[in-house]
Design an enzyme around this catalytic site. Sequence first.
Site, PDB file in Angstrom:
ATOM      1  N   ASP A   1       0.842  -1.204   0.000  1.00  0.00           N
ATOM      2  CA  ASP A   1       0.000   0.000   0.000  1.00  0.00           C
ATOM      3  C   ASP A   1       0.874   1.250   0.000  1.00  0.00           C
ATOM      4  O   ASP A   1       2.045   1.206   0.396  1.00  0.00           O
ATOM      5  CB  ASP A   1      -0.881   0.031   1.263  1.00  0.00           C
ATOM      6  CG  ASP A   1      -1.845  -1.138   1.304  1.00  0.00           C
ATOM      7  OD1 ASP A   1      -2.149  -1.698   0.238  1.00  0.00           O
ATOM      8  OD2 ASP A   1      -2.284  -1.480   2.428  1.00  0.00           O
TER       9      ASP A   1
HETATM   10  N1  URA Z   1      -1.121  -5.968   4.005  1.00  0.00           N
HETATM   11  C1  URA Z   1      -1.682  -4.738   3.929  1.00  0.00           C
HETATM   12  O1  URA Z   1      -2.753  -4.512   4.474  1.00  0.00           O
HETATM   13  N2  URA Z   1      -1.032  -3.786   3.262  1.00  0.00           N
HETATM   14  C2  URA Z   1       0.176  -3.958   2.662  1.00  0.00           C
HETATM   15  O2  URA Z   1       0.736  -3.031   2.072  1.00  0.00           O
HETATM   16  C3  URA Z   1       0.745  -5.238   2.748  1.00  0.00           C
HETATM   17  C4  URA Z   1       0.088  -6.233   3.420  1.00  0.00           C
END
Ligand code: URA
Length: 238
Positions: A106
Amino acid sequence: MQTRRLDQMLSRYGYCSRSEARIWLRANRVTVNGEVAKAPDQKATPESVRIDGNPIECPDGLLALLNKPAGYVCSRDAREGPSIYELLPKQWSCRNPPVTSVGRLDKDTTGVLLVTDEGALVQKWASPRGHVPKTYEVTVEPQFDPALIDTFASGRLQLKGEDRPCLPARLVIISPREARVELTEGRYHQVKRMFASQGYQVLRLHRSKFGEFHVDDLEPGQWRLLPIAHYLPFRSAK
Ligand code: URA
């Protein structure tokens, strides 16, 4: 290694397009075994070629480890904000195929992210069946209830909209609001959704390990190349 046309080679490794190759060759920028090459259709092995006096970068395929900083997206869509590809050499995105990330993090997540132009590695490491172990450091709100350790380990934690529960995950509580989570899956926003399903908001998420890879030696935004042949031992020369 296999021979290929010089114009194809320049385009494959991201130096210029096939049509621009003619200009590069005319400008005496390309040599084969030390001799200036002029013809776009001349065939050569990547090892025998120099461009502006330099060997071709990563002729066997490119694999790099990036310490992803917060605020960067893993897509190339400028509307989503600054992209991780801005942190990498431009030429890598011009390779054919271009480098892509192995899975995604993310925008606000930091840490280990692999990038490669080798589809077999993306397949091997990003596929749900690959079960690559991943470790995340999280800070959450509110404070942990220790019962969460068993919930995560149970193999029964169900995420909204999913038909199968999450595989058992190991949760190690480090302080009232900080923990380490070890997963072997990579579902969409998995960590945040696992915590959200139990009433926690993830305030900080850092991937400290992906398989054998970590970024302890890299500052946020820094990357380093990895020896791709080590991870593709059975591939024939391209
Ligand atoms: N899980 C998440 O919620 N976000 C990420 O970026 C990676 C794993």
